[in-house]
Write a protein that holds these residues in place. Structure first.
Motif, PDB file in Angstrom:
ATOM      1  N   UNK A 147       0.879  -1.231  -0.026  1.00 54.44           N
ATOM      2  CA  UNK A 147      -0.096  -0.033   0.217  1.00 54.44           C
ATOM      3  C   UNK A 147       0.963   1.251  -0.067  1.00 54.44           C
ATOM      4  N   UNK A 148       0.194   2.261  -0.446  1.00 50.75           N
ATOM      5  CA  UNK A 148       1.034   3.520  -0.378  1.00 50.75           C
ATOM      6  C   UNK A 148       0.189   4.840  -0.841  1.00 50.75           C
ATOM      7  N   UNK A 149       0.780   5.995  -1.040  1.00 53.19           N
ATOM      8  CA  UNK A 149       0.042   7.058  -1.335  1.00 53.19           C
ATOM      9  C   UNK A 149       0.675   7.687  -2.483  1.00 53.19           C
ATOM     10  N   UNK A 150      -0.052   8.454  -3.374  1.00 57.37           N
ATOM     11  CA  UNK A 150       0.511   9.229  -4.538  1.00 57.37           C
ATOM     12  C   UNK A 150      -0.465  10.290  -4.572  1.00 57.37           C
ATOM     13  N   UNK A 151       0.027  11.438  -5.251  1.00 60.06           N
ATOM     14  CA  UNK A 151      -0.407  12.760  -5.425  1.00 60.06           C
ATOM     15  C   UNK A 151      -1.199  12.924  -6.847  1.00 60.06           C
ATOM     16  N   UNK A 152      -2.338  13.397  -7.063  1.00 55.28           N
ATOM     17  CA  UNK A 152      -2.932  13.179  -8.239  1.00 55.28           C
ATOM     18  C   UNK A 152      -2.859  14.977  -8.641  1.00 55.28           C
ATOM     19  N   UNK A 153      -1.905  15.254  -9.600  1.00 56.98           N
ATOM     20  CA  UNK A 153      -1.642  16.650  -9.925  1.00 56.98           C
ATOM     21  C   UNK A 153      -2.647  16.978 -10.861  1.00 56.98           C
ATOM     22  N   UNK A 154      -2.916  18.396 -10.779  1.00 56.23           N
ATOM     23  CA  UNK A 154      -3.754  19.011 -11.837  1.00 56.23           C
ATOM     24  C   UNK A 154      -3.017  19.291 -13.319  1.00 56.23           C
ATOM     25  N   UNK A 155      -1.573  19.301 -13.068  1.00 56.45           N
ATOM     26  CA  UNK A 155      -0.783  19.202 -14.110  1.00 56.45           C
ATOM     27  C   UNK A 155      -1.049  18.223 -15.117  1.00 56.45           C
ATOM     28  N   UNK A 156      -1.327  17.147 -14.771  1.00 53.00           N
ATOM     29  CA  UNK A 156      -1.384  15.784 -15.216  1.00 53.00           C
ATOM     30  C   UNK A 156      -3.001  15.187 -15.360  1.00 53.00           C
ATOM     31  N   UNK A 157      -3.920  16.413 -15.220  1.00 56.16           N
ATOM     32  CA  UNK A 157      -5.173  16.053 -15.493  1.00 56.16           C
ATOM     33  C   UNK A 157      -5.660  15.158 -14.362  1.00 56.16           C
ATOM     34  N   UNK A 158      -5.064  15.308 -13.023  1.00 58.24           N
ATOM     35  CA  UNK A 158      -5.331  14.425 -11.803  1.00 58.24           C
ATOM     36  C   UNK A 158      -5.382  12.920 -12.089  1.00 58.24           C
ATOM     37  N   UNK A 159      -4.464  12.684 -12.789  1.00 57.64           N
ATOM     38  CA  UNK A 159      -4.415  11.177 -13.207  1.00 57.64           C
ATOM     39  C   UNK A 159      -3.063  10.836 -12.225  1.00 57.64           C
ATOM     40  N   UNK A 160      -3.175   9.281 -11.998  1.00 60.33           N
ATOM     41  CA  UNK A 160      -2.223   8.722 -10.860  1.00 60.33           C
ATOM     42  C   UNK A 160      -1.549   7.446 -11.495  1.00 60.33           C
ATOM     43  N   UNK A 161      -0.241   7.362 -11.706  1.00 58.07           N
ATOM     44  CA  UNK A 161       0.461   6.272 -12.263  1.00 58.07           C
ATOM     45  C   UNK A 161       1.293   5.727 -10.921  1.00 58.07           C
ATOM     46  N   UNK A 162       1.190   4.341 -10.704  1.00 60.32           N
ATOM     47  CA  UNK A 162       1.778   3.829  -9.503  1.00 60.32           C
ATOM     48  C   UNK A 162       2.296   2.530  -9.930  1.00 60.32           C
ATOM     49  N   UNK A 163       3.875   2.884 -10.108  1.00 59.21           N
ATOM     50  CA  UNK A 163       4.597   1.529 -10.450  1.00 59.21           C
ATOM     51  C   UNK A 163       4.969   0.701  -9.116  1.00 59.21           C
ATOM     52  N   UNK A 164       3.997  -0.106  -9.053  1.00 57.88           N
ATOM     53  CA  UNK A 164       4.193  -1.316  -8.082  1.00 57.88           C
ATOM     54  C   UNK A 164       5.338  -2.236  -8.186  1.00 57.88           C
ATOM     55  N   UNK A 165       6.233  -1.984  -7.364  1.00 58.20           N
ATOM     56  CA  UNK A 165       7.583  -3.087  -7.375  1.00 58.20           C
ATOM     57  C   UNK A 165       7.496  -3.905  -6.242  1.00 58.20           C
ATOM     58  N   UNK A 166       8.179  -5.015  -6.402  1.00 59.46           N
ATOM     59  CA  UNK A 166       8.520  -5.946  -5.300  1.00 59.46           C
ATOM     60  C   UNK A 166       7.306  -7.123  -5.286  1.00 59.46           C
ATOM     61  N   UNK A 167       6.594  -7.183  -6.336  1.00 63.79           N
ATOM     62  CA  UNK A 167       5.364  -8.188  -6.507  1.00 63.79           C
ATOM     63  C   UNK A 167       6.070  -9.626  -6.862  1.00 63.79           C
ATOM     64  N   UNK A 168       5.385 -10.628  -6.629  1.00 66.53           N
ATOM     65  CA  UNK A 168       5.630 -12.067  -6.924  1.00 66.53           C
ATOM     66  C   UNK A 168       5.635 -12.275  -8.513  1.00 66.53           C
TER      67      UNK A 168
END
Length: 554
Positions: free
Chosen positions: A125-146
């Motif tokens: 789990x984690x947090x991210x900021x949705x920036x208006x400069x990016x149209x309030x999009x969120x991209x999370x590159x989740x690492x350390x998965x199996x």
């Protein structure tokens, strides 16, 4: 897919501002320097409005103050690696407003990845900021998965929880994976019909979906939604114009992602996406627009389109545009079973020959200086094949690779927008595949709004020549409206192209199962998209054997 024709000087070739040094075409130094300058200007215009690296100083909006659900555009995942996958969402409580209803505030978003749909076993789990400069999009590159594992994910801001998505990682590098199920889709003009195809695909047992371009169309959508025939005034007038600006493209993605079937298929499967032309403009070529705009003007539009594309797709930071340029071509592996070389056949190509009209191949289209991919991407592709240890080498790309004659004349017309209009470039790719010893070569294609199955021949004009691989064209999700099983030119195409094994004009997708010994392709079609709810059927199935290229009816 080409819908209109252009009138261009036949001797003029387009040069990319960012690939000028690597281009194969003959040098035009003055123009090259001019475009380099204008590209820099465009890049400046589209980077001054980006958040500074690590910036968190701007006020973060209190999520509790968002009065309605901000997850109206759904969730998505993409580009699975053995230990990582990209998770995406875009906040828009008012999706048909230019700012999505969030203004200029940054919004804190929480994300979770779990082993189960109930999120009883959360692994990250984690947090991210949705920036208006990016149209309030969120991209999370989740690492350390199996590796080779399925996961569930969701987002939260304040009291609002997103829909749950399901994704998966690729097998470990070197793993002797025995099976992969994929699907390929393309061309989903919203105004041409419902996304019934996506509804069915969401229910399929699929590991990954490849979207091969024309995710959206730049054309105006009237208040009735075109063929969807909504009540008058259902859609706002903001959609009833061609997309030109960053705001236009953002709004058009909001319209498309408002469709529940598109949201469902993204939530069900990880996607690997690549653009074609309509995400920017019909049949553009590098910096050359359809309507002969000055390159510096068109590059500004391309920068807006590319930025909106990244904002609205599950892509990593490596694919984030820099002005009018973006590195979209990339490589993924599925253990030792498959290598995927995802191409970009639009950003670096030479201008279409002969005014982009169907034409007999000639000196202009066969100029060896012409390129579909640009020199850098071409070398990257062939070098990747040389290093590949995969059973199947799959090349997802946009326009028809195999020869496709339009008539029965001795000198037949072909498409100048497809690889037939870039035969020297295709010959270099074919020679590279042969030199690299690529035995099990499969090309996945979109663009043409029909389903094709081709044998890729060493010499397309000699049916007895060696078969080098297979090409599967996935028809469209909605573009072209309902279509027909046998288009009017079916007999001509089948006679003129002996290497064409299947041709169907209905909407649908192609489902492919790769094994270590064989690959199976099922062409899945629906009878209609102008009315919702049509059932799905399998129009045809083919198999090809590892080590013995060529399609056979299943």
């Amino acid at each position: 897919m080409a819908l209109t024709c252009r009138h261009r000087p036949p001797s003029e070739h387009a040069f990319s501002p960012h690939d000028a040094v690597l281009r194969i075409a003959a040098p035009h130094i003055a123009r090259r320097r001019f475009l380099t300058v204008t590209a820099a200007a465009a890049a400046l215009a589209f980077t001054t409005n980006l958040p500074a690296r690590g910036a968190v100083a701007a006020p973060v909006r209190g999520a509790a103050r968002i009065p309605t659900d901000p997850f109206t555009l759904g969730v998505a995942s993409g580009d699975p690696l053995p230990d990582s996958v990209v998770l995406w969402t875009r906040l828009a409580p008012e999706p048909f407003e230019t700012d999505g209803g969030l203004g200029e505030q940054r919004v804190l978003v929480q994300w979770e990845v779990a082993m189960d749909e109930l999120f009883a076993i959360v692994v990250q789990r984690g947090t991210a900021l949705a920036y208006p400069e990016y149209g309030h999009s969120v991209h999370v590159d989740v690492k350390g998965l199996d590796p080779g594992s399925s996961y569930y994910y969701r987002f939260r801001t304040g009291p609002w929880i997103s829909p749950t998505g399901r994704t998966r990682t690729a097998p470990a590098k070197g793993a002797g994976t025995t099976r992969l199920k994929l699907a390929a889709v393309a061309c989903q003009a919203y105004q041409d019909g419902y996304y019934t195809v996506h509804r069915h695909l969401a229910r399929e047992d699929i590991d990954v979906v490849f979207h091969l371009g024309d995710y959206l169309y730049e054309y105006a959508v009237d208040s009735a939604g075109g063929a969807r025939q909504y009540a008058a005034g259902t859609l706002p007038d903001v959609f009833n114009r061609e997309t030109m600006t960053l705001a236009d493209y953002r709004m058009r993605y909001a319209l498309y992602k408002s469709d529940p079937d598109l949201r469902a298929v993204h939530a069900a499967h990880p996607f690997v996406v690549a653009w074609d032309d309509h995400e920017t403009e019909n049949n553009y070529a590098d910096d050359t627009s359809e309507n002969a705009e000055p390159p510096e003007q068109f590059l500004l539009r391309r920068a807006a389109a590319y930025r909106a594309y990244w904002e609205n797709q599950p892509l990593r930071a490596a694919q984030r545009p820099q002005g009018p340029d973006a590195r979209l071509y990339r490589r993924l592996q599925w253990g030792t079973l498959a290598q995927f070389d995802i191409l970009d056949t639009r950003q670096y190509r030479s201008d279409q020959a002969y005014g982009d009209r169907p034409h007999v191949p000639g000196p202009e289209s066969d100029d060896p200086a012409r390129t579909m991919t640009g020199a850098a991407q071409e070398r990257w592709l062939i070098d990747g094949w040389k290093a590949s240890t995969a059973v199947w080498n799959v090349m997802p790309q946009q326009v028809c690779f195999s020869q496709r004659k339009f008539d029965l004349n001795a000198q037949a017309k072909v498409s100048m927008d497809a690889w037939d209009g870039y035969r020297a470039s295709r010959n270099r790719i074919v020679a590279g595949a042969k030199a690299a010893g690529v035995d099990n070569w499969m090309v996945l294609t979109g663009d043409v709004h029909v389903g094709y199955a081709f044998d890729i021949k060493d010499d397309f004009d000699d049916p007895q020549s060696r078969t080098l691989g297979t090409e599967l064209t996935c028809t469209s999700v909605a573009s072209g409206r309902d279509g027909v099983e046998k288009p009017a030119n079916w007999d001509i195409y089948m006679q003129a192209n002996p290497h064409l094994k299947f041709y169907n004009g209905q909407r649908g997708y192609v489902r492919v199962e790769l094994g270590r010994q064989t690959a199976r392709a099922d062409f899945r079609t629906v009878s209609a998209v102008t009315s919702p709810g049509a059932p799905i059927t399998t129009a045809a199935s083919f198999v090809t054997e590892a080590g013995s290229p060529g399609l056979k009816s299943a």
